[in-house]
Design a protein around this motif. Structure first.
Motif, PDB file in Angstrom:
ATOM      1  N   LEU A  22       0.829  -1.197   0.000  1.00  0.00           N
ATOM      2  CA  LEU A  22       0.000   0.000   0.000  1.00  0.00           C
ATOM      3  C   LEU A  22       0.867   1.252   0.000  1.00  0.00           C
ATOM      4  N   PHE A  23       1.951   1.228   0.757  1.00  0.00           N
ATOM      5  CA  PHE A  23       2.856   2.379   0.790  1.00  0.00           C
ATOM      6  C   PHE A  23       3.458   2.621  -0.595  1.00  0.00           C
ATOM      7  N   GLU A  48      -4.644   7.474  -4.551  1.00  0.00           N
ATOM      8  CA  GLU A  48      -5.469   8.017  -3.467  1.00  0.00           C
ATOM      9  C   GLU A  48      -6.268   6.929  -2.749  1.00  0.00           C
ATOM     10  N   VAL A  49      -6.682   5.917  -3.459  1.00  0.00           N
ATOM     11  CA  VAL A  49      -7.425   4.817  -2.837  1.00  0.00           C
ATOM     12  C   VAL A  49      -6.518   4.092  -1.834  1.00  0.00           C
ATOM     13  N   ARG A  94      -6.856   3.799   2.395  1.00  0.00           N
ATOM     14  CA  ARG A  94      -6.763   2.570   3.207  1.00  0.00           C
ATOM     15  C   ARG A  94      -5.700   2.722   4.295  1.00  0.00           C
ATOM     16  N   VAL A  95      -4.559   3.313   3.937  1.00  0.00           N
ATOM     17  CA  VAL A  95      -3.513   3.561   4.932  1.00  0.00           C
ATOM     18  C   VAL A  95      -4.049   4.492   6.009  1.00  0.00           C
ATOM     19  N   TYR A  96      -4.725   5.528   5.572  1.00  0.00           N
ATOM     20  CA  TYR A  96      -5.311   6.519   6.485  1.00  0.00           C
ATOM     21  C   TYR A  96      -6.287   5.841   7.439  1.00  0.00           C
ATOM     22  N   GLU A  97      -7.203   5.054   6.906  1.00  0.00           N
ATOM     23  CA  GLU A  97      -8.221   4.396   7.742  1.00  0.00           C
ATOM     24  C   GLU A  97      -7.602   3.410   8.726  1.00  0.00           C
TER      25      GLU A  97
END
Length: 189
Positions: free
Chosen positions: A4-5, A13-14, A18-21
């Motif tokens: 994801l990184f 952005e998607v 996911r990282v943010y959430e």
């Protein structure tokens, strides 16, 4: 998460969402445990997530995303904690000084603001009125002495003084009420 990184590093952005959430609640909980303030903890979490997004392509260099997020979280939380301590100490000092010298300070501020307003008004006088006012009021010269120095008639000095004083009274009357009101509001805000 490393994948994801990589995708976030590419501007996905998607993937960032996911990282943010995933990390946002963890960072916020950690910051809240240290700071004991939900709003500041929320700000720290937002700053950390923003820093991740802003790192952009340099996220390719991050080998351990979990450690990266933890390090960012600790640094931002410690920075916020230090600022919070400084702010609290400053507030306590101001409150203490305010309580000690409330009356003296209010009187000083009003006097100082009035003096500044008077100086502003004097600068707005026409040049000859300003000169006459400064000679007679501020330097204490008599009208006759000011007239000799300026090479004009004493009655002209008197006329300039009348006009200057009328203007200054009007100007100060309008401004001083606002100045005093602003000082009062400042002290009790």
């Amino acid at each position: 998460m490393p994948m994801l990184f990589e995708r976030v590093a590419e501007g996905d952005e998607v993937a960032f969402k996911r990282v943010y959430e995933f990390y946002f609640p963890k960072v916020q909980r950690f910051a809240n445990r240290v700071l004991h303030d939900r709003e500041y903890a929320l700000e720290v979490a937002q700053e950390v997530m923003l820093a991740v997004w802003q790192k952009g392509e340099r996220l390719h260099e991050v080998r351990n995303p979990e450690a990266f997020i933890k390090t960012l979280s600790k640094r931002r939380t410690i920075d916020r904690w230090r600022r919070l301590q400084t702010e609290r100490a400053a507030e306590a000092e101001v409150r203490s000084r305010f309580e000690e010298s409330n009356d003296e300070t209010a009187e000083y501020v009003v006097r100082h603001e009035t003096q500044q307003t008077l100086e502003e008004a004097i600068l707005l006088l026409p040049p000859r009125q300003r000169t006459v006012f400064q000679l007679c009021q501020q330097q204490g010269l008599r009208y006759e002495d000011a007239a000799k120095q300026l090479n004009i008639a004493p009655t002209t000095v008197q006329t300039h003084m009348k006009l200057a004083l009328r203007f200054l009274r009007t100007y100060l009357r309008k401004r001083i009420d606002l100045t005093i009101w602003a000082c009062i509001v400042q002290f009790f805000a």
